[in-house]
Write an enzyme that holds these catalytic residues in place. Structure first.
Site, PDB file in Angstrom:
ATOM      1  N   GLY A 148       0.818  -1.209   0.000  1.00 44.34           N
ATOM      2  CA  GLY A 148       0.000   0.000   0.000  1.00 44.34           C
ATOM      3  C   GLY A 148       0.850   1.258   0.000  1.00 44.34           C
ATOM      4  N   GLU A 174      13.575  -4.390  -3.175  1.00 47.81           N
ATOM      5  CA  GLU A 174      13.081  -4.653  -4.529  1.00 47.81           C
ATOM      6  C   GLU A 174      14.221  -4.971  -5.487  1.00 47.81           C
ATOM      7  OE1 GLU A 174       8.908  -2.520  -5.511  1.00 47.81           O
ATOM      8  OE2 GLU A 174      10.620  -1.163  -5.447  1.00 47.81           O
TER       9      GLU A 174
END
Length: 393
Positions: free
Chosen positions: A129, A246
Protein backbone atom coordinates in the site's frame (compact mmCIF):
# COMPACT_ATOMS: atom_id res chain seq x y z
CA UNK A 1 31.06 -11.20 -6.91
CA UNK A 2 32.30 -13.58 -9.57
CA UNK A 3 30.01 -14.26 -12.49
CA UNK A 4 30.83 -17.96 -12.12
CA UNK A 5 29.73 -20.21 -9.26
CA UNK A 6 31.96 -22.45 -7.18
CA UNK A 7 32.02 -26.11 -8.33
CA UNK A 8 30.67 -27.29 -4.99
CA UNK A 9 27.40 -25.45 -5.71
CA UNK A 10 26.69 -27.73 -8.69
CA UNK A 11 25.05 -30.24 -6.37
CA UNK A 12 22.78 -27.56 -4.94
CA UNK A 13 21.75 -26.48 -8.45
CA UNK A 14 20.97 -30.10 -9.33
CA UNK A 15 18.87 -30.49 -6.16
CA UNK A 16 16.85 -27.39 -7.01
CA UNK A 17 16.34 -28.39 -10.64
CA UNK A 18 15.30 -31.93 -9.70
CA UNK A 19 12.73 -30.80 -7.12
CA UNK A 20 11.22 -28.24 -9.49
CA UNK A 21 11.03 -30.72 -12.36
CA UNK A 22 9.37 -33.37 -10.16
CA UNK A 23 6.73 -30.92 -8.99
CA UNK A 24 6.11 -29.25 -12.37
CA UNK A 25 5.94 -32.59 -14.19
CA UNK A 26 3.69 -34.03 -11.51
CA UNK A 27 1.11 -32.41 -9.22
CA UNK A 28 1.72 -28.88 -10.51
CA UNK A 29 2.24 -29.59 -14.22
CA UNK A 30 -0.74 -27.35 -15.07
CA UNK A 31 1.09 -24.36 -13.59
CA UNK A 32 4.29 -24.63 -15.64
CA UNK A 33 4.76 -21.54 -17.79
CA UNK A 34 2.01 -19.51 -16.06
CA UNK A 35 3.38 -15.97 -15.85
CA UNK A 36 0.43 -13.72 -15.09
CA UNK A 37 -0.67 -13.12 -11.51
CA UNK A 38 -4.45 -13.53 -11.72
CA UNK A 39 -5.20 -17.05 -13.00
CA UNK A 40 -5.67 -20.25 -10.97
CA UNK A 41 -5.25 -18.52 -7.61
CA UNK A 42 -6.34 -21.50 -5.42
CA UNK A 43 -3.90 -23.79 -7.24
CA UNK A 44 -1.13 -21.22 -6.96
CA UNK A 45 -1.75 -20.92 -3.23
CA UNK A 46 -1.17 -24.68 -3.11
CA UNK A 47 2.07 -24.15 -5.03
CA UNK A 48 3.21 -21.51 -2.53
CA UNK A 49 2.38 -23.94 0.29
CA UNK A 50 4.41 -26.69 -1.40
CA UNK A 51 7.40 -24.35 -1.72
CA UNK A 52 7.03 -23.39 1.92
CA UNK A 53 6.78 -26.98 3.13
CA UNK A 54 10.00 -27.85 1.28
CA UNK A 55 11.61 -24.62 2.58
CA UNK A 56 12.11 -23.34 -0.94
CA UNK A 57 9.72 -20.43 -0.49
CA UNK A 58 12.16 -17.97 1.05
CA UNK A 59 15.48 -19.79 1.14
CA UNK A 60 17.50 -16.71 2.08
CA UNK A 61 15.65 -16.28 5.38
CA UNK A 62 17.09 -17.72 8.61
CA UNK A 63 16.08 -21.31 9.30
CA UNK A 64 14.18 -20.33 12.45
CA UNK A 65 11.75 -18.33 10.30
CA UNK A 66 11.14 -20.98 7.66
CA UNK A 67 14.08 -20.37 5.33
CA UNK A 68 17.30 -22.23 4.65
CA UNK A 69 19.82 -19.55 5.56
CA UNK A 70 21.01 -19.81 1.97
CA UNK A 71 23.98 -17.80 0.74
CA UNK A 72 23.58 -15.14 -1.93
CA UNK A 73 25.05 -17.58 -4.46
CA UNK A 74 22.50 -20.26 -3.53
CA UNK A 75 19.65 -17.75 -3.72
CA UNK A 76 20.79 -16.70 -7.19
CA UNK A 77 20.99 -20.32 -8.31
CA UNK A 78 17.48 -21.00 -7.04
CA UNK A 79 16.09 -17.91 -8.80
CA UNK A 80 17.76 -18.93 -12.06
CA UNK A 81 16.59 -22.55 -11.89
CA UNK A 82 13.08 -21.45 -10.95
CA UNK A 83 12.84 -19.37 -14.13
CA UNK A 84 14.61 -22.00 -16.24
CA UNK A 85 12.01 -24.58 -15.14
CA UNK A 86 9.28 -22.12 -16.20
CA UNK A 87 7.72 -22.34 -12.78
CA UNK A 88 4.70 -20.05 -12.24
CA UNK A 89 5.25 -16.45 -11.21
CA UNK A 90 5.08 -16.12 -7.44
CA UNK A 91 1.86 -14.69 -6.06
CA UNK A 92 3.61 -14.57 -2.68
CA UNK A 93 6.54 -12.46 -3.86
CA UNK A 94 5.45 -9.22 -2.12
CA UNK A 95 5.53 -10.94 1.26
CA UNK A 96 8.65 -12.98 0.57
CA UNK A 97 10.75 -10.25 -1.03
CA UNK A 98 9.44 -7.05 0.59
CA UNK A 99 7.27 -7.44 3.70
CA UNK A 100 9.22 -10.33 5.21
CA UNK A 101 12.72 -8.84 4.82
CA UNK A 102 11.45 -5.51 6.17
CA UNK A 103 10.01 -7.21 9.25
CA UNK A 104 13.24 -9.17 9.68
CA UNK A 105 15.23 -5.93 9.59
CA UNK A 106 12.99 -3.51 11.51
CA UNK A 107 10.30 -5.64 13.21
CA UNK A 108 9.98 -6.62 16.84
CA UNK A 109 10.36 -10.23 17.97
CA UNK A 110 6.60 -10.38 18.45
CA UNK A 111 6.04 -9.19 14.88
CA UNK A 112 8.47 -11.75 13.53
CA UNK A 113 6.69 -14.55 15.37
CA UNK A 114 3.28 -13.31 14.23
CA UNK A 115 3.93 -12.60 10.55
CA UNK A 116 6.97 -14.48 9.24
CA UNK A 117 5.67 -18.07 9.60
CA UNK A 118 2.58 -17.28 7.51
CA UNK A 119 4.69 -15.79 4.74
CA UNK A 120 7.25 -18.60 4.75
CA UNK A 121 4.59 -21.31 4.69
CA UNK A 122 2.77 -19.70 1.77
CA UNK A 123 -0.37 -19.26 3.86
CA UNK A 124 -0.44 -15.45 3.82
CA UNK A 125 -0.33 -13.37 0.63
CA UNK A 126 0.68 -9.72 0.95
CA UNK A 127 0.27 -6.57 -1.12
CA UNK A 128 1.92 -3.15 -0.97
CA UNK A 129 0.00 0.00 0.00
CA UNK A 130 2.25 2.79 -1.27
CA UNK A 131 0.97 4.70 -4.33
CA UNK A 132 -2.01 7.04 -4.14
CA UNK A 133 -3.86 9.11 -6.76
CA UNK A 134 -1.76 12.15 -5.78
CA UNK A 135 1.29 10.28 -4.54
CA UNK A 136 2.51 7.84 -7.14
CA UNK A 137 6.20 8.30 -7.70
CA UNK A 138 6.18 11.04 -5.03
CA UNK A 139 5.64 8.71 -2.10
CA UNK A 140 6.28 11.43 0.49
CA UNK A 141 3.03 13.12 -0.59
CA UNK A 142 0.77 10.36 0.79
CA UNK A 143 -2.51 11.52 2.32
CA UNK A 144 -3.84 8.29 3.79
CA UNK A 145 -4.14 8.95 7.53
CA UNK A 146 -3.96 6.84 10.66
CA UNK A 147 -4.54 7.65 14.31
CA UNK A 148 -4.60 5.61 17.51
CA UNK A 149 -7.88 4.96 19.29
CA UNK A 150 -8.32 2.39 22.04
CA UNK A 151 -5.14 0.55 21.10
CA UNK A 152 -6.18 0.36 17.44
CA UNK A 153 -4.90 2.27 14.41
CA UNK A 154 -7.83 3.77 12.47
CA UNK A 155 -6.95 4.18 8.78
CA UNK A 156 -8.65 6.31 6.12
CA UNK A 157 -7.56 6.99 2.56
CA UNK A 158 -6.99 5.43 -0.84
CA UNK A 159 -4.19 3.47 -2.48
CA UNK A 160 -3.91 2.68 -6.18
CA UNK A 161 -2.00 0.34 -8.49
CA UNK A 162 -1.94 -2.21 -5.67
CA UNK A 163 -0.88 -5.50 -7.25
CA UNK A 164 -2.73 -8.63 -6.11
CA UNK A 165 -4.85 -6.75 -3.55
CA UNK A 166 -7.96 -8.76 -4.41
CA UNK A 167 -6.21 -11.99 -3.37
CA UNK A 168 -4.14 -10.70 -0.44
CA UNK A 169 -4.51 -11.39 3.27
CA UNK A 170 -2.35 -8.49 4.49
CA UNK A 171 -1.08 -5.14 3.21
CA UNK A 172 1.74 -2.92 4.47
CA UNK A 173 0.55 0.68 4.33
CA UNK A 174 2.45 3.96 4.33
CA UNK A 175 0.24 6.56 5.94
CA UNK A 176 0.41 9.88 7.78
CA UNK A 177 0.22 9.35 11.53
CA UNK A 178 0.75 13.04 12.37
CA UNK A 179 -1.70 15.36 10.62
CA UNK A 180 0.54 18.37 11.17
CA UNK A 181 3.40 17.04 9.07
CA UNK A 182 4.30 17.14 5.38
CA UNK A 183 6.71 15.26 3.16
CA UNK A 184 8.74 12.40 4.59
CA UNK A 185 8.13 13.31 8.25
CA UNK A 186 5.25 12.02 10.32
CA UNK A 187 4.72 8.80 8.38
CA UNK A 188 3.93 5.35 9.76
CA UNK A 189 4.44 1.86 8.30
CA UNK A 190 1.46 -0.26 9.29
CA UNK A 191 0.64 -3.94 8.77
CA UNK A 192 -3.08 -4.15 8.02
CA UNK A 193 -5.41 -7.15 7.52
CA UNK A 194 -7.26 -7.00 4.19
CA UNK A 195 -10.25 -9.11 5.19
CA UNK A 196 -12.25 -6.55 7.14
CA UNK A 197 -15.29 -4.38 6.44
CA UNK A 198 -13.24 -1.18 6.33
CA UNK A 199 -11.25 -2.28 3.27
CA UNK A 200 -12.70 -2.17 -0.25
CA UNK A 201 -10.80 -3.41 -3.32
CA UNK A 202 -11.70 -2.30 -6.84
CA UNK A 203 -9.77 -4.09 -9.64
CA UNK A 204 -8.40 -2.01 -12.52
CA UNK A 205 -8.86 -3.55 -15.95
CA UNK A 206 -5.59 -3.42 -17.93
CA UNK A 207 -5.08 -3.44 -21.68
CA UNK A 208 -3.79 -7.00 -21.32
CA UNK A 209 -7.35 -7.95 -20.35
CA UNK A 210 -6.33 -8.80 -16.79
CA UNK A 211 -6.86 -6.94 -13.53
CA UNK A 212 -3.65 -7.42 -11.58
CA UNK A 213 -3.67 -3.82 -10.31
CA UNK A 214 -6.30 -2.46 -7.95
CA UNK A 215 -7.60 0.54 -6.09
CA UNK A 216 -7.86 0.00 -2.34
CA UNK A 217 -10.08 2.17 -0.12
CA UNK A 218 -9.68 2.40 3.66
CA UNK A 219 -12.81 3.59 5.48
CA UNK A 220 -12.08 3.45 9.19
CA UNK A 221 -10.12 0.26 8.62
CA UNK A 222 -8.31 -1.01 11.70
CA UNK A 223 -5.17 -2.77 12.79
CA UNK A 224 -3.69 -3.43 16.22
CA UNK A 225 -1.55 -0.73 17.81
CA UNK A 226 1.47 -3.03 17.81
CA UNK A 227 1.23 -3.62 14.04
CA UNK A 228 3.50 -0.69 13.29
CA UNK A 229 7.01 -1.38 12.01
CA UNK A 230 9.38 1.08 13.63
CA UNK A 231 8.04 4.03 15.55
CA UNK A 232 5.46 6.65 14.48
CA UNK A 233 7.32 9.11 12.28
CA UNK A 234 9.81 6.47 11.07
CA UNK A 235 7.64 5.25 8.20
CA UNK A 236 9.80 6.86 5.54
CA UNK A 237 12.95 5.15 6.82
CA UNK A 238 11.24 1.75 6.90
CA UNK A 239 9.65 2.30 3.47
CA UNK A 240 13.05 3.07 1.95
CA UNK A 241 14.36 -0.23 3.30
CA UNK A 242 11.47 -2.02 1.61
CA UNK A 243 12.24 -0.31 -1.69
CA UNK A 244 15.87 -1.37 -1.38
CA UNK A 245 14.75 -5.00 -1.10
CA UNK A 246 13.08 -4.65 -4.53
CA UNK A 247 16.60 -4.83 -5.97
CA UNK A 248 17.25 -8.19 -4.36
CA UNK A 249 17.99 -11.71 -5.58
CA UNK A 250 14.63 -11.99 -7.37
CA UNK A 251 16.11 -9.74 -10.07
CA UNK A 252 18.12 -12.75 -11.31
CA UNK A 253 14.95 -14.80 -11.65
CA UNK A 254 13.36 -11.93 -13.52
CA UNK A 255 16.28 -11.94 -15.91
CA UNK A 256 15.87 -15.66 -16.55
CA UNK A 257 12.26 -14.96 -17.48
CA UNK A 258 13.54 -12.27 -19.82
CA UNK A 259 15.89 -14.85 -21.34
CA UNK A 260 12.98 -17.26 -21.84
CA UNK A 261 11.11 -14.50 -23.68
CA UNK A 262 14.13 -13.65 -25.82
CA UNK A 263 14.66 -17.30 -26.76
CA UNK A 264 10.98 -17.64 -27.70
CA UNK A 265 11.27 -14.47 -29.79
CA UNK A 266 14.32 -15.83 -31.63
CA UNK A 267 12.44 -19.06 -32.34
CA UNK A 268 9.49 -17.11 -33.80
CA UNK A 269 11.85 -15.00 -35.94
CA UNK A 270 13.43 -18.15 -37.36
CA UNK A 271 10.09 -19.80 -37.97
CA UNK A 272 8.43 -16.91 -39.81
CA UNK A 273 11.52 -15.69 -41.64
CA UNK A 274 11.82 -12.37 -39.80
CA UNK A 275 15.39 -13.32 -38.89
CA UNK A 276 16.34 -12.79 -42.54
CA UNK A 277 16.07 -9.04 -41.95
CA UNK A 278 19.49 -7.54 -41.02
CA UNK A 279 17.73 -4.99 -38.82
CA UNK A 280 15.86 -7.68 -36.88
CA UNK A 281 19.07 -9.68 -36.41
CA UNK A 282 20.84 -6.58 -35.14
CA UNK A 283 18.06 -5.83 -32.65
CA UNK A 284 18.03 -9.43 -31.42
CA UNK A 285 21.79 -9.28 -30.92
CA UNK A 286 21.46 -5.97 -29.08
CA UNK A 287 18.83 -7.50 -26.80
CA UNK A 288 21.15 -10.43 -26.02
CA UNK A 289 24.04 -8.09 -25.20
CA UNK A 290 21.79 -5.91 -23.05
CA UNK A 291 20.58 -8.90 -21.05
CA UNK A 292 24.16 -10.07 -20.48
CA UNK A 293 25.11 -6.63 -19.18
CA UNK A 294 22.01 -6.64 -16.97
CA UNK A 295 23.05 -9.89 -15.30
CA UNK A 296 26.59 -8.70 -14.67
CA UNK A 297 25.28 -5.48 -13.15
CA UNK A 298 22.83 -7.36 -10.93
CA UNK A 299 25.54 -9.67 -9.61
CA UNK A 300 27.69 -6.69 -8.77
CA UNK A 301 24.72 -5.03 -7.07
CA UNK A 302 24.00 -8.14 -5.00
CA UNK A 303 27.57 -8.20 -3.72
CA UNK A 304 26.54 -5.40 -1.33
CA UNK A 305 26.44 -6.84 2.20
CA UNK A 306 24.77 -3.85 3.92
CA UNK A 307 20.95 -4.14 3.64
CA UNK A 308 20.50 -0.55 4.84
CA UNK A 309 22.83 0.98 2.26
CA UNK A 310 22.03 0.98 -1.44
CA UNK A 311 25.14 0.91 -3.67
CA UNK A 312 25.23 3.75 -6.18
CA UNK A 313 25.01 1.44 -9.18
CA UNK A 314 21.78 -0.14 -7.91
CA UNK A 315 19.91 3.10 -8.52
CA UNK A 316 20.24 2.58 -12.27
CA UNK A 317 18.91 -0.97 -12.28
CA UNK A 318 15.15 -0.39 -12.48
CA UNK A 319 15.48 2.20 -15.24
CA UNK A 320 17.79 -0.09 -17.21
CA UNK A 321 15.61 -3.22 -17.13
CA UNK A 322 12.37 -1.32 -17.73
CA UNK A 323 13.76 0.31 -20.88
CA UNK A 324 15.33 -2.97 -22.04
CA UNK A 325 12.09 -4.89 -21.58
CA UNK A 326 10.00 -2.22 -23.31
CA UNK A 327 12.36 -2.40 -26.29
CA UNK A 328 12.04 -6.21 -26.29
CA UNK A 329 8.27 -5.86 -26.38
CA UNK A 330 8.47 -3.54 -29.36
CA UNK A 331 10.81 -5.97 -31.09
CA UNK A 332 8.36 -8.81 -30.37
CA UNK A 333 5.61 -6.96 -32.20
CA UNK A 334 7.86 -6.28 -35.19
CA UNK A 335 8.97 -9.91 -35.36
CA UNK A 336 5.42 -11.28 -35.11
CA UNK A 337 3.95 -8.86 -37.63
CA UNK A 338 0.18 -8.83 -38.04
CA UNK A 339 -0.22 -12.17 -36.26
CA UNK A 340 0.84 -10.51 -33.01
CA UNK A 341 -2.15 -8.16 -33.22
CA UNK A 342 -4.74 -10.92 -33.40
CA UNK A 343 -6.18 -12.57 -30.29
CA UNK A 344 -8.54 -15.48 -29.76
CA UNK A 345 -10.86 -13.44 -27.57
CA UNK A 346 -11.20 -10.10 -25.80
CA UNK A 347 -7.59 -8.97 -25.21
CA UNK A 348 -6.56 -12.66 -25.32
CA UNK A 349 -3.21 -12.44 -27.10
CA UNK A 350 -0.18 -14.70 -27.23
CA UNK A 351 2.59 -14.59 -24.64
CA UNK A 352 4.86 -12.24 -26.61
CA UNK A 353 2.10 -9.73 -27.29
CA UNK A 354 1.05 -9.93 -23.65
CA UNK A 355 4.65 -9.20 -22.69
CA UNK A 356 4.70 -6.16 -24.98
CA UNK A 357 1.50 -4.76 -23.44
CA UNK A 358 2.63 -5.41 -19.87
CA UNK A 359 6.05 -3.86 -20.46
CA UNK A 360 4.41 -0.46 -20.87
CA UNK A 361 3.44 -0.45 -17.21
CA UNK A 362 6.96 -1.37 -16.11
CA UNK A 363 8.24 2.08 -17.04
CA UNK A 364 5.68 3.54 -14.61
CA UNK A 365 5.33 1.33 -11.53
CA UNK A 366 7.95 1.33 -8.74
CA UNK A 367 8.80 4.87 -9.84
CA UNK A 368 8.42 6.24 -13.36
CA UNK A 369 11.46 6.48 -15.62
CA UNK A 370 11.52 10.24 -15.02
CA UNK A 371 11.54 9.75 -11.26
CA UNK A 372 14.23 7.09 -11.59
CA UNK A 373 16.45 9.60 -13.36
CA UNK A 374 15.92 12.09 -10.53
CA UNK A 375 16.83 9.40 -7.99
CA UNK A 376 20.02 8.57 -9.88
CA UNK A 377 20.97 12.24 -10.03
CA UNK A 378 20.21 13.09 -6.41
CA UNK A 379 21.02 9.92 -4.46
CA UNK A 380 23.69 8.23 -6.56
CA UNK A 381 25.48 11.24 -8.07
CA UNK A 382 24.82 13.71 -5.26
CA UNK A 383 23.54 16.44 -7.57
CA UNK A 384 21.32 19.26 -6.23
CA UNK A 385 17.71 18.30 -5.67
CA UNK A 386 15.20 19.21 -8.33
CA UNK A 387 13.12 22.28 -7.46
CA UNK A 388 9.80 21.15 -6.02
CA UNK A 389 6.59 23.10 -5.55
CA UNK A 390 5.17 23.98 -2.17
CA UNK A 391 2.68 21.10 -2.44
CA UNK A 392 5.58 18.64 -2.34
CA UNK A 393 7.51 20.35 0.42
Amino acid sequence: MSRDFAPELAGFRQEVAQWLDEQLSGPFAHLRGLNNHVDLIPERREWEAALGKARWGCIGWPEQWGGRGASIEEQVIFAEEYARAKAPSRIGHIGIELAGPTILLHGTEKQKKQFLPGIASGQDIWCQGYSEPNAGSDLSNVRTTAWLKDRRWIINGQKVWTSMAQFSDWVFVICRADSGTRGASGLAYLLVPMNQKGVTVRPIRQMTGEAEFNEVFFDNAETAAENIVGQPGEGWKVAMSTLAFERGVSTLGQQMQFRNELEELVAVAKANGAVQSPMIRQRLAKAHVGLTVMRASALRMLANDDPEKTPAGAYTYKLYWALWHRALGELAMDVQGLSGQVGTGEADFGALTHMHLMSRSETIYAGTNQIQRNIIAERALGLPREARGAQHA
